[in-house]
Design an enzyme around this catalytic site. Structure first.
Site, PDB file in Angstrom:
ATOM      1  N   CYS A 342       0.848  -1.183   0.000  1.00 24.62           N
ATOM      2  CA  CYS A 342       0.000   0.000   0.000  1.00 24.62           C
ATOM      3  C   CYS A 342       0.879   1.228   0.000  1.00 24.62           C
ATOM      4  O   CYS A 342       0.981   1.947   1.005  1.00 24.62           O
ATOM      5  CB  CYS A 342      -0.900   0.003   1.228  1.00 24.62           C
ATOM      6  SG  CYS A 342      -2.200  -1.177   1.045  1.00 24.62           S
ATOM      7  N   GLU A 343       1.558   1.424  -1.112  1.00 26.62           N
ATOM      8  CA  GLU A 343       2.473   2.561  -1.226  1.00 26.62           C
ATOM      9  C   GLU A 343       2.752   2.743  -2.711  1.00 26.62           C
ATOM     10  O   GLU A 343       3.171   1.806  -3.391  1.00 26.62           O
ATOM     11  CB  GLU A 343       3.765   2.249  -0.448  1.00 26.62           C
ATOM     12  CG  GLU A 343       4.778   3.310  -0.563  1.00 26.62           C
ATOM     13  CD  GLU A 343       5.375   3.775   0.776  1.00 26.62           C
ATOM     14  OE1 GLU A 343       4.882   3.402   1.864  1.00 26.62           O
ATOM     15  OE2 GLU A 343       6.343   4.537   0.688  1.00 26.62           O
ATOM     16  N   TYR A 378      22.196  -7.599  -2.433  1.00 26.87           N
ATOM     17  CA  TYR A 378      21.393  -6.524  -1.837  1.00 26.87           C
ATOM     18  C   TYR A 378      19.906  -6.700  -2.166  1.00 26.87           C
ATOM     19  O   TYR A 378      19.193  -5.731  -2.397  1.00 26.87           O
ATOM     20  CB  TYR A 378      21.927  -5.147  -2.287  1.00 26.87           C
ATOM     21  CG  TYR A 378      23.405  -5.004  -2.028  1.00 26.87           C
ATOM     22  CD1 TYR A 378      23.885  -4.898  -0.733  1.00 26.87           C
ATOM     23  CD2 TYR A 378      24.339  -5.028  -3.077  1.00 26.87           C
ATOM     24  CE1 TYR A 378      25.243  -4.809  -0.476  1.00 26.87           C
ATOM     25  CE2 TYR A 378      25.708  -4.935  -2.832  1.00 26.87           C
ATOM     26  CZ  TYR A 378      26.142  -4.832  -1.532  1.00 26.87           C
ATOM     27  OH  TYR A 378      27.493  -4.741  -1.276  1.00 26.87           O
TER      28      TYR A 378
END
Ligand code: LLP
Length: 425
Positions: A342-343, A378
């Site tokens: 939610c972003e 990463y």
């Protein structure tokens, strides 16, 4: 013969295992690491006396154990990374230094482990000299020097120059030599790491800086470390680094320094990304395909909780599609790939600054798999539990067989250690 991996927007297998089988066994999203690729990258660096893996890039125990089995040593930047290194069998002690602690601070736990296991410490701040010296006088140490310049694939991965917090400022090295002497700390090595994902031109400049530093009065180097930073190609048009040339530059520097100090010097390299990036695939499932105006979105079940590099740096990862059932995928189309969070920044195809970019990918259907490639460095290590999303499963493929190397987190794992309101003491 080139060791380069091919770029393709369609992929049906990883390390010889069908993607369909991997997802059926391990679910989605899942990180898959092809250890043969790691093995090839290790072999390419054999000219260096010591390959010291910067485990921050991927500290999965199976990956670490594989490295150890090939004679690679390890770098640790925290108490947690020291614990991982010990757990897979790297030996404590500083001769030989299988584990080196490299950081700009000692938190209390890390200092305690360094002293208890007599680890060689690579000190990036003058205060660390006093902190180690007062509890373990007489220890050998390495100084990590900031040569006054740096370079990285992003401003956030540049670790040299006055704006960087890393290393001992080059003009303070003499002062640190005197400080070390107070505690009989023996400076046995120098280390420089100017950034991650840099280029040969900048990496080459480090040699000159190292040579100058190593001639500082009071330093008698037995080891020099070129740091990490070797780039890999994330796009087809990116060139791979000329390792032969890179080694030559360092080998020459070492030779001149050996003449200066009158004894042998060990040459270390400390790569993270180079060893593991290309081995890793984040396999996800497309769960929705929708149009917003002129834009077509593929929404998958992996997000920046799993792979943060795009939202952090605008990093580009190659993407491929694996159809759930074999079919002709037809011509490619421009799409935006996003995750479940939610972003609005939860977009894998974005540029630095957060600008959404389109990617040409095969026509996919809901249920097809979407693979974020070159994600072995990463990736999983920078995952978070944002939106209470569990860490993905991690799988290694080795000699044609896939093995679970980290179980997907459960809801229980997510809440471990938390205390519900009614149970607060
Ligand atoms: N040595 C030191 C002291 C380092 O700080 C690093 C990386 C390395 C070695 C390994 O660098 P490499 O060979 O992997 O470039 N999260 C960023 C990268 C941060 C690197 C931090 N230090 C990314 O996703 O690009």
């Amino acid at each position: 013969m080139s060791n380069a991996l091919a770029f393709s927007t369609v992929r049906t297998e990883i390390g010889g295992r069908p993607v369909a089988e991997l997802v059926e066994r391990f679910g989605s999203p899942t990180y898959v690491y092809d250890l043969e690729t790691v093995g090839r990258r290790i072999e390419e660096l054999r000219a260096f006396d010591v390959i010291r893996y910067a485990q921050k890039a991927n500290s999965n125990l199976a990956v670490l154990g594989y490295m150890r089995g090939r004679g690679v040593r390890v770098d640790a930047v925290s108490a947690g990374e020291i614990a991982r290194a010990l757990r897979v069998g790297f030996q404590p002690g500083h001769a030989p230094a299988e584990i080196v602690y490299t950081a700009d601070i000692f938190d209390r736990e890390a200092l305690d482990l360094v002293v208890r296991h007599q680890l060689l410490a690579n000190l990036g701040s003058p205060d660390m000299i006093d902190q180690l010296g007062s509890v373990a006088p007489g220890s050998p140490i390495i100084l990590r020097v900031n040569p006054g310049f740096g370079h990285g694939h992003s401003q956030k991965t540049n670790t040299g120059g006055p704006q960087s917090k890393h290393g001992i400022w080059h003009e303070q090295v003499s002062e640190c030599v005197a400080r070390a002497r107070k505690y009989q700390l023996n400076i046995v090595g120098l280390h420089m790491h100017i950034g991650s994902g840099t280029d040969l031109e900048h990496l080459g400049q480090v040699c000159g800086a190292m040579e100058d530093m190593a001639k500082t009065d009071g330093i008698d180097v037995h080891t020099i470390s070129a740091g990490g930073g070797l780039p890999i190609a994330y796009r087809a048009e990116q060139e791979t680094v000329d390792l032969g040339r890179y080694f030559e530059l360092w080998s020459e520097t070492r030779r001149r320094l050996e003449e200066h100090v009158g004894h042998a010097i060990e040459l270390e390299i400390e790569p993270g990304r180079y060893l593991v990036a290309e081995s890793g695939y984040l396999v996800s499932e497309i769960r929705a395909i929708k149009r917003m105006g002129d834009n077509l979105f593929y929404l998958v079940d992996a997000g920046f909780n799993n792979l943060a590099r795009p939202i952090l740096y605008g990093a580009y990862h190659p993407i491929s599609i694996c159809p759930r059932q074999p079919r002709d995928l037809g011509p490619e189309q421009d799409v935006i790939v996003g995750g479940p969070l939610c972003e609005s920044g939860d977009i894998f195809t974005q540029e630095e600054g957060g600008f959404v970019a389109k990617r040409s990918l095969p026509k996919a259907k809901v249920g097809d798999w979407l693979i974020l490639e070159r994600a072995g460095a990463y990736g999983a290590v920078m995952a978070s539990n944002y939106n209470s999303k569990p860490f993905a499963a991690e799988v290694v493929v080795r000699e044609g067989a896939a093995h679970l190397a980290r179980a997907r987190q459960t809801a229980e794992d997510l809440m471990r250690g938390e205390v519900p309101f009614e149970e607060l003491s």
